[in-house]
Design a protein around this motif. Sequence first.
Motif, PDB file in Angstrom:
ATOM      1  N   ASP A   1      -2.837   5.514  -2.280  1.00 48.19           N
ATOM      2  CA  ASP A   1      -3.870   4.488  -2.433  1.00 48.19           C
ATOM      3  C   ASP A   1      -4.968   4.591  -1.375  1.00 48.19           C
ATOM      4  OD1 ASP A   1      -2.381   3.342  -4.510  1.00 48.19           O
ATOM      5  OD2 ASP A   1      -1.207   2.130  -3.115  1.00 48.19           O
TER       6      ASP A   1
ATOM      7  N   LEU B   1       0.824  -1.206   0.000  1.00 47.69           N
ATOM      8  CA  LEU B   1       0.000   0.000   0.000  1.00 47.69           C
ATOM      9  C   LEU B   1       0.862   1.262   0.000  1.00 47.69           C
ATOM     10  CD1 LEU B   1      -3.147   0.148   0.211  1.00 47.69           C
ATOM     11  CD2 LEU B   1      -2.821   0.709   2.623  1.00 47.69           C
TER      12      LEU B   1
ATOM     13  N   HIS C   1     -11.231  -2.144  -4.271  1.00 47.11           N
ATOM     14  CA  HIS C   1     -11.365  -1.127  -3.233  1.00 47.11           C
ATOM     15  C   HIS C   1     -11.907  -1.772  -1.967  1.00 47.11           C
ATOM     16  CE1 HIS C   1     -11.047   1.492  -6.757  1.00 47.11           C
ATOM     17  NE2 HIS C   1     -10.602   2.401  -5.912  1.00 47.11           N
TER      18      HIS C   1
ATOM     19  N   GLU D   1      -7.310   1.481  -2.124  1.00 43.65           N
ATOM     20  CA  GLU D   1      -7.180   0.709  -3.357  1.00 43.65           C
ATOM     21  C   GLU D   1      -6.012  -0.248  -3.178  1.00 43.65           C
ATOM     22  OE1 GLU D   1      -7.691   2.533  -7.457  1.00 43.65           O
ATOM     23  OE2 GLU D   1      -5.533   2.079  -7.463  1.00 43.65           O
TER      24      GLU D   1
END
Length: 297
Positions: free
Chosen positions: A166, A162, A185, A175
Amino acid sequence: MSVLNRYWESTNESIPNESRTILNEYLLSLKLENKAVATITKYRRFLERFLKECKIPIEELSSEDVRKWLDKFSVDKKPKTVDLVLATLSSFFSFCLKEEYMETTVMKKRWKPKIPKALPKYLDEHEYAHVKRIAEQLSVRNRALLLFLFATGCRVSEASNLNIEDVNINKRTAEVTGKGGKIRHVHFSEECALVLKEYLQTRNNEPTEPFFMNKFGQRLLKGGIQQVLKKVGIKANLRQSFHPHVCRHTFATNMLARGADLQFIADEMGHFDLNTTRIYARIPTEDMKLKYQNIMG
């Protein structure tokens, strides 16, 4: 890219050249299908072992040849390991048939071992509450990490990969890139959002920076995340080892207890096959009823 990083390519010289060429065509096909690195690496290692120990040319292989090798391989192996090897061989031989490197099917369905259907390991209501209390004593990064895993059900690799860009803290969504490079998501709670925001306030942030970082300012890798949870589990005196997948299972059982349907849970967890999610519905009914009453009243 170095040879070591070419995970989709076998350089094992113990394998006959012709077999190794076919193996590498197969591995490349998996890469082009965006199969996970870990999956391709695992398949490569199993097939390298098979082709190294069973040197019969692929076009001459018979069911008996494969069966003899399986009998030797299976000694002292767990049913799940044998099943994974069977799946690997089946996939490889299907490729060989399609590409006309073989003329007949050599795998038999009856070879599949019986695998005990174990329930997912998750935290019950009291353990979950206890671990969250322990989390209040952790550093803000570790607290943010733990709450994120509990709130989203993300895989450890998804949390590690991540980046700041995001995560939308205001919308409480992130995301993530799942298996096979598939993007989805996920959502997280208000409590999680507050701690994620607090964590980011301790840093000078660039959008492309990793969201979870180690003390050296680098991405917190899977091993680092696993170590954080292991220490929390020891501190909480849990009966089972505490690792990221326990958070994932706990997320799913909590969602189910709150009345979420299996398709919604599957979408949140990135399950492509609903049957993977259905295992959570096998948790004893009375346990689920009690859990629901304890959570919802």
